[in-house]
Scaffold this active site. Structure first.
Site, PDB file in Angstrom:
ATOM      1  CG  ASP A 109       0.252   2.429  -5.696  1.00  0.00           C
ATOM      2  OD1 ASP A 109      -1.066   1.792  -5.844  1.00  0.00           O
ATOM      3  OD2 ASP A 109       1.254   1.749  -4.962  1.00  0.00           O
ATOM      4  N   GLY A 159       1.001  -1.144   0.047  1.00  0.00           N
ATOM      5  CA  GLY A 159      -0.115   0.003  -0.009  1.00  0.00           C
ATOM      6  C   GLY A 159       0.824   1.362   0.017  1.00  0.00           C
ATOM      7  CD  GLN A 196      -2.835  -6.883  -3.759  1.00  0.00           C
ATOM      8  OE1 GLN A 196      -3.537  -7.566  -4.505  1.00  0.00           O
ATOM      9  NE2 GLN A 196      -1.714  -6.492  -3.996  1.00  0.00           N
ATOM     10  NE  ARG A 204       5.267  -3.211  -4.726  1.00  0.00           N
ATOM     11  CZ  ARG A 204       4.128  -3.372  -4.422  1.00  0.00           C
ATOM     12  NH1 ARG A 204       3.648  -3.268  -3.462  1.00  0.00           N
ATOM     13  NH2 ARG A 204       3.121  -3.735  -5.484  1.00  0.00           N
TER      14      ARG A 204
HETATM   15  O1  MRU Z   1       0.587  -4.014  -4.865  1.00  0.00           O
HETATM   16  P1  MRU Z   1      -0.016  -3.167  -3.657  1.00  0.00           P
HETATM   17  O2  MRU Z   1      -0.835  -3.972  -2.577  1.00  0.00           O
HETATM   18  O3  MRU Z   1       1.139  -2.422  -2.838  1.00  0.00           O
HETATM   19  O4  MRU Z   1      -0.816  -2.165  -4.173  1.00  0.00           O
HETATM   20  C1  MRU Z   1      -1.683  -1.247  -3.511  1.00  0.00           C
HETATM   21  C2  MRU Z   1      -2.695  -0.523  -4.199  1.00  0.00           C
HETATM   22  O5  MRU Z   1      -2.734  -0.635  -5.408  1.00  0.00           O
HETATM   23  C3  MRU Z   1      -3.577   0.522  -3.549  1.00  0.00           C
HETATM   24  O6  MRU Z   1      -4.621   0.897  -4.031  1.00  0.00           O
HETATM   25  C4  MRU Z   1      -2.519   1.941  -3.391  1.00  0.00           C
HETATM   26  O7  MRU Z   1      -1.254   1.701  -3.045  1.00  0.00           O
HETATM   27  C5  MRU Z   1      -3.185   2.911  -2.550  1.00  0.00           C
HETATM   28  S1  MRU Z   1      -3.130   2.587  -0.764  1.00  0.00           S
HETATM   29  C6  MRU Z   1      -3.891   3.573  -0.037  1.00  0.00           C
END
Ligand code: MRU
Length: 334
Positions: free
Chosen positions: A232, A50, A191, A86
């Site tokens: 993101d 996240g 998720q 990431r």
């Molecule tokens: O790969 P992830 O689980 O880190 O991706 C998370 C997302 O795409 C969320 O929607 C984003 O980070 C916003 S979290 C408030």
């Protein structure tokens, strides 16, 4: 009886303690470490995930790299290890750069663990407050008796507070405005199925899990009043990168006249990215999607393409809900 008696991450007595999100929803186990490399590994393998939470964890990890004693080489090494975990979530780089700028501002005698920890704690606390404001701003624009569809996970598990899109849903639920939430499973790492369901259950919000493909008929049949997701990285023109599948939802919404919102803190807006082409998209190993139940199909003779995010064009977004208010298309964030 439901209760949200869990936390995603906390800093305690010089250690970072965080929920291992890869084991949810069946196992609630916490990892405790003061090793920045372990935190970097956790970010890479999504034990911590996240966008806002990645930034917060990285800030603490950079502070932890200085726990023994101040060492500039170790600080720089930790910075680059964490920055390489990431690529898409800009919050990671915002948090690391803020720690670095503190480092550069401080005279050498004050470059110590305590001062770095205080900065990381401020980043954490500010995110918590931004979540509160996002939740309020988002809840204010939702109508009564709402059914919301959300994608991926954007709650406590993804932020330093109650969440972004999830925070909006939660606040609106507390105000009696939410009838139901559809959470899509969010392939390939689920998720939605594993994490958003965990949080919806803990907070007592009525919900149903769907496959991502089910969204089309629900949106067409007007069973959903709005789609709300997180982001993101949001470019200066409003193009918004979020978990793969967000773009598809935005197209469905536009086609069927259903409002599509993004909720994110201002730390997710990257004013240096002009538009979608300036946003780096993480591509993960194909093995992640070549699994079904306990079986892995990665030894078969086919390839898998596994981008972790897609970009929703600004013109598909009805509003970007931030702690500063709700921005409308065409977006201008200054
Ligand atoms: O790969 P992830 O689980 O880190 O991706 C998370 C997302 O795409 C969320 O929607 C984003 O980070 C916003 S979290 C408030």
């Amino acid at each position: 009886m439901t209760s949200d008696n869990y936390f995603s991450l906390k800093f305690e007595s010089g250690y970072l303690v965080y929920l291992d999100q890869t084991r949810l929803p069946s196992i609630e186990s916490y990892i405790t470490t003061d090793d920045y490399k372990r935190v970097a590994e956790s970010i890479k393998c999504l034990e911590i995930r996240g966008a806002p939470l990645i930034g917060i964890a990285a800030a603490y990890a950079l502070a932890l790299s200085q726990k023994e004693a101040y060492c500039e080489d170790v600080f720089n090494e930790a910075f680059s290890v964490l920055a390489s975990t990431r690529p898409t979530a800009v919050n990671l780089f915002v948090a690391l750069n803020r720690m670095k700028s503190l480092h550069d501002r401080l005279p050498e005698k004050d470059r110590n663990f305590g001062n770095f920890c205080r900065e990381a704690m401020s980043i954490h606390r500010e995110d918590e407050l931004m979540c509160e404001a996002i939740a309020q701003n988002g809840a204010d624009i939702l109508p009564d008796d709402c059914t919301i569809l959300t994608h991926c996970n954007t709650g406590k598990l993804a932020t330093g507070g109650i969440g972004t899109a999830f925070g909006v849903i939660r606040r609106a639920f507390e105000q009696g405005k939410i009838k139901k939430v559809y959470a899509d499973e969010t392939r390939p790492l689920f998720q939605g199925l594993r994490l958003t369901s965990f949080e919806l259950h803990k907070t007592g919000i009525p919900y149903t899990i769907i496959t991502e493909s089910t969204a089309g008929v629900l949106i067409r049949d007007k069973k959903i009043n709005a789609v709300i997701t997180g982001a993101d990285r949001i470019a200066r023109n409003g193009d918004a990168a979020n978990k793969l599948g967000t773009f598809t939802l935005s197209v469905l919404c536009k086609h069927h006249g259903i409002p599509f919102f993004i909720a994110a803190p201002s730390t997710t807006i990257d004013l240096e990215a002009k538009a979608f082409s300036d946003i780096p998209i993480e591509e993960r190993k194909g093995d992640e999607l070549l699994r079904y139940l306990d079986k892995t199909y990665s030894n078969q003779h086919f390839e898998a393409y596994n981008p972790s995010f897609d970009v929703t064009p600004a013109e598909n977004i009805d509003g970007i809900i931030t702690e500063k208010g709700v921005f409308r298309y065409p977006f201008s964030f200054k």
